[in-house]
Motif scaffolding. Structure first.
Motif, PDB file in Angstrom:
ATOM      1  N   ASN A  77       0.863  -1.259  -0.091  1.00  0.00           N
ATOM      2  CA  ASN A  77       0.123  -0.037   0.008  1.00  0.00           C
ATOM      3  C   ASN A  77       0.957   1.219   0.053  1.00  0.00           C
ATOM      4  O   ASN A  77       0.380   2.238  -0.139  1.00  0.00           O
ATOM      5  N   HIS A  78       2.108   1.153   0.152  1.00  0.00           N
ATOM      6  CA  HIS A  78       2.934   2.257   0.212  1.00  0.00           C
ATOM      7  C   HIS A  78       3.091   3.015  -1.195  1.00  0.00           C
ATOM      8  O   HIS A  78       3.777   1.970  -2.223  1.00  0.00           O
ATOM      9  N   PRO A  79       3.057   4.215  -1.347  1.00  0.00           N
ATOM     10  CA  PRO A  79       2.952   4.589  -2.813  1.00  0.00           C
ATOM     11  C   PRO A  79       4.430   4.338  -3.356  1.00  0.00           C
ATOM     12  O   PRO A  79       5.380   4.567  -2.711  1.00  0.00           O
ATOM     13  N   PRO A  80       4.561   4.351  -4.523  1.00  0.00           N
ATOM     14  CA  PRO A  80       5.931   3.889  -5.164  1.00  0.00           C
ATOM     15  C   PRO A  80       6.687   5.289  -5.349  1.00  0.00           C
ATOM     16  O   PRO A  80       6.823   5.900  -6.570  1.00  0.00           O
ATOM     17  N   VAL A  81       7.247   5.952  -4.360  1.00  0.00           N
ATOM     18  CA  VAL A  81       7.776   7.149  -4.445  1.00  0.00           C
ATOM     19  C   VAL A  81       8.733   7.497  -5.506  1.00  0.00           C
ATOM     20  O   VAL A  81       8.634   8.470  -6.295  1.00  0.00           O
ATOM     21  N   ALA A  82       9.791   6.649  -5.392  1.00  0.00           N
ATOM     22  CA  ALA A  82      10.852   6.653  -6.284  1.00  0.00           C
ATOM     23  C   ALA A  82      10.624   6.518  -7.648  1.00  0.00           C
ATOM     24  O   ALA A  82      10.746   7.367  -8.330  1.00  0.00           O
ATOM     25  N   PHE A  83       9.409   5.656  -8.137  1.00  0.00           N
ATOM     26  CA  PHE A  83       8.999   5.566  -9.581  1.00  0.00           C
ATOM     27  C   PHE A  83       8.189   6.988  -9.880  1.00  0.00           C
ATOM     28  O   PHE A  83       8.709   7.506 -10.971  1.00  0.00           O
ATOM     29  N   ASP A  84       7.317   7.365  -9.058  1.00  0.00           N
ATOM     30  CA  ASP A  84       6.740   8.634  -9.272  1.00  0.00           C
ATOM     31  C   ASP A  84       7.609   9.858  -9.287  1.00  0.00           C
ATOM     32  O   ASP A  84       7.228  10.743 -10.118  1.00  0.00           O
ATOM     33  N   ARG A  85       8.723   9.901  -8.593  1.00  0.00           N
ATOM     34  CA  ARG A  85       9.645  10.905  -8.779  1.00  0.00           C
ATOM     35  C   ARG A  85      10.496  10.762 -10.111  1.00  0.00           C
ATOM     36  O   ARG A  85      10.688  11.819 -10.725  1.00  0.00           O
ATOM     37  N   ALA A  86      10.682   9.620 -10.573  1.00  0.00           N
ATOM     38  CA  ALA A  86      11.419   9.399 -11.721  1.00  0.00           C
ATOM     39  C   ALA A  86      10.649   9.727 -12.971  1.00  0.00           C
ATOM     40  O   ALA A  86      11.148   9.975 -14.140  1.00  0.00           O
ATOM     41  N   ASP A  87       9.437   9.574 -12.939  1.00  0.00           N
ATOM     42  CA  ASP A  87       8.309   9.698 -13.953  1.00  0.00           C
ATOM     43  C   ASP A  87       8.140  11.128 -14.375  1.00  0.00           C
ATOM     44  O   ASP A  87       7.046  11.575 -13.687  1.00  0.00           O
ATOM     45  N   ALA A  88       9.001  11.869 -14.848  1.00  0.00           N
ATOM     46  CA  ALA A  88       8.861  13.377 -15.074  1.00  0.00           C
ATOM     47  C   ALA A  88       7.765  13.718 -15.743  1.00  0.00           C
ATOM     48  O   ALA A  88       7.197  14.763 -15.397  1.00  0.00           O
ATOM     49  N   ASN A  89       7.354  12.957 -16.748  1.00  0.00           N
ATOM     50  CA  ASN A  89       6.184  13.445 -17.549  1.00  0.00           C
ATOM     51  C   ASN A  89       4.969  12.890 -17.107  1.00  0.00           C
ATOM     52  O   ASN A  89       3.980  13.000 -17.910  1.00  0.00           O
ATOM     53  N   ASP A  90       5.055  12.125 -15.939  1.00  0.00           N
ATOM     54  CA  ASP A  90       3.745  11.609 -15.361  1.00  0.00           C
ATOM     55  C   ASP A  90       3.034  10.744 -16.461  1.00  0.00           C
ATOM     56  O   ASP A  90       1.716  10.783 -16.514  1.00  0.00           O
ATOM     57  N   ASP A  91       3.463   9.973 -17.503  1.00  0.00           N
ATOM     58  CA  ASP A  91       2.972   9.164 -18.247  1.00  0.00           C
ATOM     59  C   ASP A  91       2.782   7.599 -17.558  1.00  0.00           C
ATOM     60  O   ASP A  91       2.072   6.899 -18.582  1.00  0.00           O
ATOM     61  N   GLY A  92       3.379   7.391 -16.387  1.00  0.00           N
ATOM     62  CA  GLY A  92       3.021   6.051 -16.002  1.00  0.00           C
ATOM     63  C   GLY A  92       4.156   4.991 -16.666  1.00  0.00           C
ATOM     64  O   GLY A  92       4.106   3.828 -16.260  1.00  0.00           O
ATOM     65  N   VAL A  93       5.190   5.583 -17.147  1.00  0.00           N
ATOM     66  CA  VAL A  93       6.403   4.548 -17.720  1.00  0.00           C
ATOM     67  C   VAL A  93       7.754   5.267 -17.726  1.00  0.00           C
ATOM     68  O   VAL A  93       7.657   6.682 -17.543  1.00  0.00           O
ATOM     69  N   LEU A  94       8.488   4.626 -17.059  1.00  0.00           N
ATOM     70  CA  LEU A  94      10.038   5.215 -17.019  1.00  0.00           C
ATOM     71  C   LEU A  94      10.851   4.884 -18.524  1.00  0.00           C
ATOM     72  O   LEU A  94      11.209   3.967 -18.717  1.00  0.00           O
ATOM     73  N   SER A  95      10.984   5.965 -19.112  1.00  0.00           N
ATOM     74  CA  SER A  95      11.798   6.006 -20.457  1.00  0.00           C
ATOM     75  C   SER A  95      13.206   5.909 -20.064  1.00  0.00           C
ATOM     76  O   SER A  95      13.565   6.040 -18.886  1.00  0.00           O
ATOM     77  N   PRO A  96      14.055   5.464 -20.917  1.00  0.00           N
ATOM     78  CA  PRO A  96      15.521   5.257 -20.774  1.00  0.00           C
ATOM     79  C   PRO A  96      16.109   6.712 -20.316  1.00  0.00           C
ATOM     80  O   PRO A  96      16.588   6.838 -19.273  1.00  0.00           O
ATOM     81  N   GLY A  97      15.551   7.810 -20.826  1.00  0.00           N
ATOM     82  CA  GLY A  97      16.012   9.024 -20.453  1.00  0.00           C
ATOM     83  C   GLY A  97      15.697   9.207 -18.869  1.00  0.00           C
ATOM     84  O   GLY A  97      16.502   9.767 -18.139  1.00  0.00           O
ATOM     85  N   GLU A  98      14.569   8.881 -18.538  1.00  0.00           N
ATOM     86  CA  GLU A  98      14.012   8.816 -17.156  1.00  0.00           C
ATOM     87  C   GLU A  98      14.758   8.012 -16.173  1.00  0.00           C
ATOM     88  O   GLU A  98      15.121   8.466 -15.028  1.00  0.00           O
ATOM     89  N   ARG A  99      15.083   6.922 -16.746  1.00  0.00           N
ATOM     90  CA  ARG A  99      15.659   5.833 -15.843  1.00  0.00           C
ATOM     91  C   ARG A  99      17.005   6.200 -15.472  1.00  0.00           C
ATOM     92  O   ARG A  99      17.811   5.851 -14.359  1.00  0.00           O
ATOM     93  N   ASN A 100      17.735   7.004 -16.513  1.00  0.00           N
ATOM     94  CA  ASN A 100      18.989   7.590 -16.194  1.00  0.00           C
ATOM     95  C   ASN A 100      19.297   8.998 -15.564  1.00  0.00           C
ATOM     96  O   ASN A 100      20.410   9.436 -15.242  1.00  0.00           O
ATOM     97  N   SER A 101      17.942   9.407 -15.107  1.00  0.00           N
ATOM     98  CA  SER A 101      17.943  10.924 -14.467  1.00  0.00           C
ATOM     99  C   SER A 101      18.572  10.794 -13.001  1.00  0.00           C
ATOM    100  O   SER A 101      18.449   9.512 -12.534  1.00  0.00           O
ATOM    101  N   ARG A 102      18.778  11.712 -12.618  1.00  0.00           N
ATOM    102  CA  ARG A 102      19.348  11.655 -10.949  1.00  0.00           C
ATOM    103  C   ARG A 102      17.875  11.661 -10.149  1.00  0.00           C
ATOM    104  O   ARG A 102      18.175  11.754  -8.959  1.00  0.00           O
ATOM    105  N   ARG A 103      16.778  11.618 -10.714  1.00  0.00           N
ATOM    106  CA  ARG A 103      15.457  11.781  -9.877  1.00  0.00           C
ATOM    107  C   ARG A 103      15.422  10.442  -9.438  1.00  0.00           C
ATOM    108  O   ARG A 103      14.527  10.242  -8.399  1.00  0.00           O
ATOM    109  N   PHE A 104      15.897   9.351  -9.912  1.00  0.00           N
ATOM    110  CA  PHE A 104      15.484   7.829  -9.612  1.00  0.00           C
ATOM    111  C   PHE A 104      16.414   7.387  -8.486  1.00  0.00           C
ATOM    112  O   PHE A 104      17.464   7.451  -8.512  1.00  0.00           O
TER     113      PHE A 104
END
Length: 104
Positions: A77-104
């Motif tokens: 039930n704990h929200p996936p904070v790391a995923f949500d932070r990395a998903d910069a455009n809020d489209d529900g997927v982590l693109s290669p660029g988002e995965r390589n960002s420092r946000r994750f």
């Protein structure tokens, strides 16, 4: 690499559902004694040194009933904070660029 493992269908992006599936499975890895709950020492043992200092706060955030263990329900039930932070455009997927960002 954890992020590559999360791309369950190998399409080059990580959908939120894929991330949640991997996180669900991680519960069993954290629960070292197979008690059905994660203790603070089990939680800390799996963290790397860089984030270990945040483990107490992180553990408390997931242990919502403050009983000193994280049940599977609390874990799921704990929200996936790391995923949500990395998903910069809020489209529900982590693109290669988002995965390589420092946000994750």
């Amino acid at each position: 690499d954890l992020l590559q493992m999360a791309d369950l269908n190998n399409d080059g992006v990580i959908a939120r559902s894929e991330f949640l599936s991997l996180r669900h499975d991680a519960f069993y890895e954290f629960d070292g004694d197979r008690s059905g709950a994660i203790t603070a020492p089990e939680f800390e043992a799996l963290l790397n040194d860089r984030i270990r200092r945040f483990s107490g706060r992180a553990f408390s955030e997931v242990d919502t009933n403050n009983d000193g263990v994280i049940s599977q329900a609390e874990w799921n039930n704990h929200p996936p904070v790391a995923f949500d932070r990395a998903d910069a455009n809020d489209d529900g997927v982590l693109s290669p660029g988002e995965r390589n960002s420092r946000r994750f």
